[in-house]
Every structure is written in C-alpha cells, then in structure tokens.
Design a protein around this motif. Structure first.
Motif, PDB file in Angstrom:
ATOM      1  N   ASN A  93       0.779  -1.194   0.000  1.00 35.36           N
ATOM      2  CA  ASN A  93       0.000   0.000   0.000  1.00 35.36           C
ATOM      3  C   ASN A  93       0.847   1.298   0.000  1.00 35.36           C
ATOM      4  O   ASN A  93       0.382   2.319   0.504  1.00 35.36           O
ATOM      5  CB  ASN A  93      -0.966   0.000   1.174  1.00 35.36           C
ATOM      6  CG  ASN A  93      -0.235   0.001   2.526  1.00 35.36           C
ATOM      7  OD1 ASN A  93       0.935  -0.375   2.652  1.00 35.36           O
ATOM      8  ND2 ASN A  93      -0.915   0.470   3.568  1.00 35.36           N
TER       9      ASN A  93
ATOM     10  N   TYR B 177      -8.620   1.139  -1.653  1.00 37.39           N
ATOM     11  CA  TYR B 177      -9.063   1.238  -0.263  1.00 37.39           C
ATOM     12  C   TYR B 177      -8.629   2.588   0.324  1.00 37.39           C
ATOM     13  O   TYR B 177      -7.433   2.883   0.406  1.00 37.39           O
ATOM     14  CB  TYR B 177      -8.501   0.082   0.565  1.00 37.39           C
ATOM     15  CG  TYR B 177      -8.977  -1.285   0.112  1.00 37.39           C
ATOM     16  CD1 TYR B 177     -10.227  -1.452  -0.515  1.00 37.39           C
ATOM     17  CD2 TYR B 177      -8.197  -2.423   0.318  1.00 37.39           C
ATOM     18  CE1 TYR B 177     -10.668  -2.702  -0.926  1.00 37.39           C
ATOM     19  CE2 TYR B 177      -8.638  -3.681  -0.090  1.00 37.39           C
ATOM     20  CZ  TYR B 177      -9.861  -3.811  -0.725  1.00 37.39           C
ATOM     21  OH  TYR B 177     -10.289  -5.048  -1.126  1.00 37.39           O
TER      22      TYR B 177
ATOM     23  N   GLY C 117      -8.532   4.002   3.292  1.00 33.22           N
ATOM     24  CA  GLY C 117      -7.633   4.057   4.441  1.00 33.22           C
ATOM     25  C   GLY C 117      -6.314   3.368   4.129  1.00 33.22           C
ATOM     26  O   GLY C 117      -5.240   3.966   4.183  1.00 33.22           O
ATOM     27  N   HIS C 118      -6.407   2.109   3.766  1.00 36.66           N
ATOM     28  CA  HIS C 118      -5.216   1.280   3.564  1.00 36.66           C
ATOM     29  C   HIS C 118      -4.303   1.833   2.471  1.00 36.66           C
ATOM     30  O   HIS C 118      -3.099   1.987   2.675  1.00 36.66           O
ATOM     31  CB  HIS C 118      -5.653  -0.132   3.196  1.00 36.66           C
ATOM     32  CG  HIS C 118      -4.529  -1.103   3.070  1.00 36.66           C
ATOM     33  ND1 HIS C 118      -3.901  -1.659   4.148  1.00 36.66           N
ATOM     34  CD2 HIS C 118      -3.899  -1.599   1.969  1.00 36.66           C
ATOM     35  CE1 HIS C 118      -2.950  -2.474   3.736  1.00 36.66           C
ATOM     36  NE2 HIS C 118      -2.923  -2.451   2.423  1.00 36.66           N
ATOM     37  N   ASP C 119      -4.870   2.130   1.306  1.00 33.96           N
ATOM     38  CA  ASP C 119      -4.055   2.542   0.167  1.00 33.96           C
ATOM     39  C   ASP C 119      -3.825   4.051   0.117  1.00 33.96           C
ATOM     40  O   ASP C 119      -2.733   4.502  -0.229  1.00 33.96           O
ATOM     41  CB  ASP C 119      -4.735   2.119  -1.147  1.00 33.96           C
ATOM     42  CG  ASP C 119      -4.840   0.617  -1.287  1.00 33.96           C
ATOM     43  OD1 ASP C 119      -3.869  -0.074  -0.919  1.00 33.96           O
ATOM     44  OD2 ASP C 119      -5.892   0.130  -1.747  1.00 33.96           O
TER      45      ASP C 119
ATOM     46  N   LYS D  68      -4.505   6.365   2.588  1.00 35.41           N
ATOM     47  CA  LYS D  68      -4.206   7.007   3.883  1.00 35.41           C
ATOM     48  C   LYS D  68      -5.196   8.131   4.195  1.00 35.41           C
ATOM     49  O   LYS D  68      -4.830   9.164   4.778  1.00 35.41           O
ATOM     50  CB  LYS D  68      -2.760   7.529   3.953  1.00 35.41           C
ATOM     51  CG  LYS D  68      -1.704   6.431   3.880  1.00 35.41           C
ATOM     52  CD  LYS D  68      -1.330   6.118   2.455  1.00 35.41           C
ATOM     53  CE  LYS D  68      -0.312   5.016   2.323  1.00 35.41           C
ATOM     54  NZ  LYS D  68       0.003   4.698   0.919  1.00 35.41           N
TER      55      LYS D  68
ATOM     56  N   LEU E 260      -8.175   5.868  10.338  1.00 34.00           N
ATOM     57  CA  LEU E 260      -8.112   5.619   8.903  1.00 34.00           C
ATOM     58  C   LEU E 260      -9.456   5.127   8.393  1.00 34.00           C
ATOM     59  O   LEU E 260     -10.162   4.393   9.087  1.00 34.00           O
ATOM     60  CB  LEU E 260      -7.065   4.549   8.599  1.00 34.00           C
ATOM     61  CG  LEU E 260      -5.587   4.933   8.610  1.00 34.00           C
ATOM     62  CD1 LEU E 260      -4.752   3.679   8.423  1.00 34.00           C
ATOM     63  CD2 LEU E 260      -5.252   5.938   7.509  1.00 34.00           C
TER      64      LEU E 260
ATOM     65  N   ASP F 281      -9.530  -0.086   5.883  1.00 32.94           N
ATOM     66  CA  ASP F 281      -8.217  -0.746   5.878  1.00 32.94           C
ATOM     67  C   ASP F 281      -8.416  -2.213   6.251  1.00 32.94           C
ATOM     68  O   ASP F 281      -8.456  -2.557   7.429  1.00 32.94           O
ATOM     69  CB  ASP F 281      -7.274  -0.067   6.882  1.00 32.94           C
ATOM     70  CG  ASP F 281      -5.902  -0.745   6.927  1.00 32.94           C
ATOM     71  OD1 ASP F 281      -5.619  -1.593   6.062  1.00 32.94           O
ATOM     72  OD2 ASP F 281      -5.115  -0.410   7.837  1.00 32.94           O
TER      73      ASP F 281
ATOM     74  N   PRO G 297      -5.081  -4.081   8.591  1.00 32.21           N
ATOM     75  CA  PRO G 297      -4.393  -3.167   9.517  1.00 32.21           C
ATOM     76  C   PRO G 297      -3.123  -3.778  10.109  1.00 32.21           C
ATOM     77  O   PRO G 297      -2.153  -3.072  10.388  1.00 32.21           O
ATOM     78  CB  PRO G 297      -5.432  -2.897  10.602  1.00 32.21           C
ATOM     79  CG  PRO G 297      -6.429  -3.992  10.496  1.00 32.21           C
ATOM     80  CD  PRO G 297      -6.425  -4.434   9.061  1.00 32.21           C
TER      81      PRO G 297
ATOM     82  N   PHE H  54       0.082  -2.955   8.130  1.00 32.80           N
ATOM     83  CA  PHE H  54       0.350  -1.556   7.795  1.00 32.80           C
ATOM     84  C   PHE H  54       0.654  -0.820   9.087  1.00 32.80           C
ATOM     85  O   PHE H  54       1.767  -0.886   9.607  1.00 32.80           O
ATOM     86  CB  PHE H  54      -0.874  -1.023   7.030  1.00 32.80           C
ATOM     87  CG  PHE H  54      -0.919   0.452   6.773  1.00 32.80           C
ATOM     88  CD1 PHE H  54       0.230   1.222   6.710  1.00 32.80           C
ATOM     89  CD2 PHE H  54      -2.136   1.082   6.562  1.00 32.80           C
ATOM     90  CE1 PHE H  54       0.170   2.583   6.454  1.00 32.80           C
ATOM     91  CE2 PHE H  54      -2.209   2.439   6.308  1.00 32.80           C
ATOM     92  CZ  PHE H  54      -1.063   3.181   6.265  1.00 32.80           C
TER      93      PHE H  54
END
Ligand code: CA
Length: 521
Positions: A205, A249, A251-253, A255, A265, A268, A271, A274
């Motif tokens: 990510n 994504y 949150g995940h990708d 931020k 976030l 995600d 989690p 990350f």
C-alpha cells in the motif's frame, strides 16, 4: 586449501587451482550477477523510459544502469502477477510448465530445476534476500532470507531457515543492508555469486520511507488522458475491480482518515500489515505527516471528479515516494560495487516482477495483457560486454532471464527451458534476423483479486490479440494507431486477415509451449 579441478566431472568447480578461500576472484568467464527486482514498478515511473512521470520524479540511479549498459524496450512478462512471474524467472518456463499459475496456488514446487540450482551446480554461490512470495521455502540458495508473504514496509518479518523475526527499520533499507552484508561477509569469496535482491516496494500500500513522507506532497502528476475510460467495446475491462476512484481502499491505500484532525483511517482491511507493524510513536509520526494534507481535503466540498483526481495524486505521490527508496537502494549497491571493485565483473540487472497501471484506464494493479502491466521495464549493466547506451528492441520475456544468465555465465541451457538467451541482443545491440516475432501471454487468476477475467493472447510487433476464453470474448488492437488500447477492433471490417494471422500464431505458440487444452477454456 587449494581447490582441485577435475575435468570430466559434471559439477566442475570454477575456481582456479591457485585460488584460496576468502580471496576475491575476478574471472571474466564467470561474472557475478546481482538481479535487483522490485515489485510492481511501472515503466512510466522509471525516468530512463522518458514518460512525463519520470521527468517529474526521476530515478537517476536505476537510469545509471541503463545508461552504462542496456535498456530493454520490449520486455514482457508471461503472466502479470507476482508469484507466477517469479516462478517463470526461476525456471525459464511458462506458468503451466512450472506449475505456479496463480498467487493463490499451492506453493512453488522447489524440487524442480531452477536457475539458482543450475548456477550452484556450476560453482556459483547463490542467495535470495527480500520478497519471495512463492509460499514454499526457497531451494537452490546457499543463503536465503525472505519476507513473510508480501512483506511489510515498516519493521517487516524476515524468514530464514531457523526462524521468523521482526527486523526494525524500513524494508527497502533493510534488504539493501542485508545484501551488502552478504556480499561482504556471508559468501564464499572464492566463487562467483548470483544474488537475487528482491524489494517489497513498490507494492501496495505504498508507504514511503519516513525520510520521503513529504517528498512529493506538493507535486502534481499528469493525469492520464484515459483516466475516465468507460471501457467501451472491452468486456473484461468493464468487469474489473481495480479502479483508483472506485476500488482503491481509502484508508489502507490512500491514507485517508475519517475527517478533520482524525487519526482514524478509513477502510483498511489489513491493519496488521500496515499501521500494525509500526510502533505507537511511528504511527503518530506517520499520521502527522499526512495531517495537513488530509485536513485540506476536508476543508471544502468536492465533486466526484475532484475526489477522483485527488485520489490519483495521493496514489502517485506515495507510489513515487516508494520508488525513491528503491532508487536510493540501487545507487547504494552501485556505489558498493565500485568501492569494492566488484563492479568490473558483475552483471547488474534492475527489473520488476511485472508492469503496473499509474491511472491509465483509471487503474492501479496489473493482470491484464494491456501494455502497462504486460510490459516489464528492465535495464542491465555488464562492463566489457554491454556497450553503454545499448537499446534492446527485440521481443524479450521473463522466461528468457534464466537461459540468458546461464549463457552469460558460460553454462549450457537445458533443453526444457522455454525461454531463449538474449545474450547476443545485449552484447551486439541488435536483434538477429531469426529472433522471435511474437510473445505468448496467459493470466489464470480468476476468480481472484480485482476480478480480471482469465485470458491468453499473442503480441506481434504491431498487433495484439487477446482471448477472455471463459466467456469467449476477443480483443484485437493495432498498437501503432492505438497505443493506449482503447479501441477493440476485433470483428471490424478489414481486420479479417490480421485476425487470422494472429489466431494462427496463437495456436502455434500454444502448441510450441505445450499449453494443455483444458487450461484454455
Ligand atoms: Ca508484483
């Protein structure tokens, strides 16, 4: 201790009788090879290829390899996804022959013939450090130290024969350090070596090193002109789920957080891979680095299009931030080789496991046989053998790497390898008249992540034919008039002849490579 050479033995030691253990040897017949492979590095993001993105965010160290050696202009993978590409590189064989057709497969069959095993049998010291992603344990390596699964950017776990341990630091820097340590102290210096240095970056990510958190935050990258592609006439493209503004994504990708000054976030799903690997203090510094930018995002209402383009910029800023650490790593290795004198007799390769989309067709990820993900950027340096500025324009593929390296090391190429050596292309800087005129591609992982339908296809110089065989949908592109592959001309009047020619070539390749019929329907 003197090493003896006994002629007639299959496993002939390459070490001269006068060579003593620990003494560096420089035997030009048997060059060292450092094979540096990152993950998901788009050609558009390697400045030597001249794309506008590379001009904004250059990769001077990777470019150095190409400027001092060769740039591959038409290099491709046989199956655009991590594990299968790695398996093809190790074996010199297409996916159906090496058995690793999908990431979600049983482990790679490490009992089969591989490049490192053949090198090892011929007197080479071999190592793999970094991403492995083939589920089973590495075989054929004197030393291996691999990331757990995809690997984490921050404080990743490394697996060795004896344990699985968290290592403090940024993944790209750790891999660089461990490769240097192995070259310094870990290997038998009386032998030539083959080192596979496999970065986790630039895989999803896209968490840059802390020193690069702000590197591109104010940079605006050029939006591809087909960012809002509606996939007209392209059945499988309509069904994919790899769109930046719909599927990435948040949150995940990307931020993205829940609102102004939030530390929470958005979506995600992983989690643990990350934020979960950072210490509390590292998490705080990470969130702080994005705080002003995330607050600015929420400072005004935004249209769908504005959000879509904001996401593209965030993606590119982080992606290129990760490229920066890989480029620094390559610079560090090149400096190391020079410092130690190893540069003169070491082949240095930089490539990636497959190409990637940086917003073309609105996408991230890979899998399709379209040029951005089918292509594999590659540069190679070998002083005395490859002239600076060499351009390799012949069609080459990842199944060629193993036979080419064997050839360059003076080792005979097993008959069952499906790739062919491109040694002559890099050394002479031109393509022999009898070089291949077409490439075979086959992607199997459906159902799977991103919902890309299984397909096979053939690429010739100007045209590409693809078959999404489960639903019997065909696509044909004229890459000369339509390099972005926006206009599927399959079935259009006037294309009958070229379609027949490509179908015949496809059938010929499937026969040549012995592709079982049950894998083509
Ligand atoms: Ca990959």
């Amino acid at each position: 201790m003197n090493h003896k050479i006994s002629l007639g033995l299959a496993l002939l030691p390459l070490v001269p009788a006068t060579q003593t253990r620990g003494q560096e040897k420089q035997d030009s017949e048997h060059p060292n090879i450092i094979f540096i492979m990152s993950d998901d590095h788009a050609q558009q993001a390697m400045s030597i290829y001249g794309h506008p993105i590379g001009k904004i965010a250059p990769t001077p160290n990777i470019d150095r390899i190409g400027l001092e050696g060769a740039v591959f202009r038409n290099n491709y993978c046989c199956n655009s996804i991590s594990g299968p590409s790695r398996a093809a590189i190790l074996t010199g064989k297409h996916s159906h022959k090496n058995g690793f057709m999908k990431n979600w497969a049983l482990g790679f069959d490490g009992s089969q013939q591989t490049l490192p095993k053949l090198l090892q049998q011929n007197g080479y010291e071999t190592a793999v450090i970094g991403k492995w992603h083939l589920i089973s344990k590495p075989t054929g390596f004197d030393h291996w130290m691999i990331l757990n699964d995809q690997g984490d950017y921050c404080n990743p776990q490394f697996i060795t024969e004896s344990d699985t341990t968290v290592h403090k630091g940024y993944v790209t820097d750790l891999i660089t350090k461990y490769c240097e340590e192995w070259m310094d102290n870990g290997r038998d210096k009386s032998k030539p070596f083959f080192l596979m240095m496999h970065h986790k970056a630039i895989h999803r990510n896209w968490v840059p090193a802390e020193r690069h958190y702000h590197l591109y935050e104010n940079v605006s990258f050029p939006l591809p002109d087909n960012y809002y592609d509606a996939y007209e006439g392209r059945y499988a493209a309509q069904l994919q789920k790899m769109n930046i503004y719909r599927d990435m994504y948040e949150g995940h990708d990307l931020k993205m957080v829940a609102g102004i000054d939030s530390d929470s976030l958005l979506f995600d799903p992983w989690p643990h891979a990350f934020m979960g690997t950072m210490t509390t203090e590292e998490q705080r510094r990470f969130l702080d680095a994005y705080r002003d930018r995330n607050n600015e995002f929420y400072s005004k209402p935004r249209s769908f299009k504005e959000v879509a383009e904001w996401k593209y910029q965030r993606y590119l800023q982080d992606y290129m931030g990760c490229v920066a650490s890989v480029d620094e790593s390559v610079g560090e290795i090149l400096d190391y080789l020079k410092r130690t004198g190893l540069d003169k007799n070491t082949i240095v390769v930089y490539t990636t496991d497959q190409g990637f989309y940086l917003g073309e067709h609105g996408w991230f990820d890979k899998r399709f046989m379209y040029e951005e993900s089918f292509g594999m950027p590659m540069v190679m340096r070998w002083p005395g053998h490859i002239k600076p500025g060499t351009q390799v324009t012949g069609l080459t593929q990842n199944i060629d790497f193993a036979p080419s390296f064997l050839d360059m090391c003076g080792i005979s190429i097993p008959k069952d390898m499906q790739g062919v050596s491109f040694k002559e292309l890099v050394e002479k800087g031109k393509t022999p008249a009898d070089w291949r005129k077409s490439l075979y591609y086959h992607y199997y992982e459906f159902p799977g992540f991103h919902s890309v339908r299984a397909h096979y296809g053939v690429k010739m110089e100007r045209y590409k034919l693809m078959h999404f065989y489960v639903d019997d949908k065909w696509e044909l592109y004229d890459l000369k008039s339509d390099p972005e592959e926006m206009h599927n001309i399959y079935g259009k009047k006037g294309t009958e002849k070229i379609t027949d020619r490509l179908k015949a070539e496809l059938a010929r390749l499937q026969k040549q490579y012995d592709v079982p019929e049950n894998l083509c329907r």
